[in-house]
Scaffold this active site. Sequence first.
Site, short mmCIF file in Angstrom:
data_model
loop_
_atom_site.label_atom_id
_atom_site.label_comp_id
_atom_site.label_asym_id
_atom_site.label_seq_id
_atom_site.Cartn_x
_atom_site.Cartn_y
_atom_site.Cartn_z
N SER A 194 28.41 35.88 36.09
CA SER A 194 28.94 36.68 34.99
C SER A 194 27.79 37.11 34.07
CB SER A 194 30.01 35.89 34.25
OG SER A 194 30.77 36.72 33.40
N ASP A 347 38.31 41.28 40.62
CA ASP A 347 37.39 41.15 39.48
C ASP A 347 37.08 42.54 38.94
OD1 ASP A 347 35.41 40.48 37.66
OD2 ASP A 347 33.89 40.04 39.18
N HIS A 377 37.32 36.70 38.97
CA HIS A 377 36.32 36.35 37.98
C HIS A 377 36.65 34.97 37.39
CE1 HIS A 377 32.83 37.93 35.79
NE2 HIS A 377 33.21 37.09 34.82
#
Length: 407
Positions: A194, A347, A377
């Site tokens: 991320s 995601d 995610h």
Amino acid sequence: MESYYILVLTAGILVVFVLLVLIAPDSHFFKGEIPPDVDQPAKLRFYHRMYTLMEILAKTLNQLGIVEELTLIRLITDGVPACPDSQLFIKDLHFDGVPVRIYLPREPSASKRRGVIFFHGGCGIFASIRSYERICRYIARKSDSVVVSVGYHLAPEHKYPAQTLECLSATVHFLKTAESFGVDPARVVVCGDSIGGTFTASICQELGQRTDIPKICAQVLIYPFLQALNFNLPSHQKNAAVAFLSQERTVHFVLKYLNKDCSLKEPILAGSHVPESINLKYKKWINADLIPDVFKVGYKPPLPTLFLPQVHEEVQELFEPWVSPLLAEDAVVCGLPDTCIVTCEHDVLRDEGLLYKKRLEHNNVRVTWHHVEKGFHCALGFFGYGIFSFPSSRTIIDHAVNFIKCY
């Protein structure tokens, strides 16, 4: 003693909220879609409801003056402490003032080991070294590497770009001192998920031209955030309301990270922060036409939007490579090390990984790409919790470890 009672009170309220998760009859109360083909949808739905209620709890306690909102959410995202590990020496140190935790395999090695620097995710405002304890231990054990987990200070208390600068300082320090930890400085891999992937990409870009320190040999980007120009790519549309990180929450967290007014969210989502000159300049790199057709089913190109100069002026940082590594010039990108990119189907950031893959390949950088069809995610953050984890959590970390073992 006062803090003890606050924790007891908080724990009691948490129990009530867990019960609400189980019995809440109105699923519309919990904003967030759970795709039917995502990894273990029932479990993900439960966790999403838990997290939604935790956010409400945090805001309520904040309004009552009991606990700061971010404090409670950070406490939750820290996870459960891990048990002792007999296979590793674990040390807490500081590299140029930056907190780090080092994981060293106990088994003696005939030669210098590989080093792995890990930057955790969490939007730059959540998570910690402890949140990623199980992940870093696993990498150290399975790849027989010395792992350095970087505990950069969080926004908004520590203003951008403090996080990138701390990651940079810790990386340079380790590259210079790697041998003192039994690490071959020519075998250092940088890894992050991320926003940790953002830091990884930025640090590799920043150090690519340096000649005074050893070169980073490879980078691993796990569902990275890589650009803030276009929030209407196919994956943004497809996963606009998916649990944990929706299209709207992505922009909200970016603004929180940069300590900006969150009321700017709507014009940024619409693209009103980007002047035509910048759109034209970066169209060759950030464009839905560059996404393979298999990932564009149902995609509808957004309608033209009105440019708002006042919004553009407020968010200049979005156009910096430290926030949007996809905007780096080719002269920088061509000097990057071998790269592993892991994307997840469910995601919003999926397409950013795909676009960076294309850019790297265009600049003759060797890329290994893994796409996790059932992944979402935050999936990596659930790794190491046994039955409470997801199969995709293991898939993601194993892709990373298998790549790391090649260096």
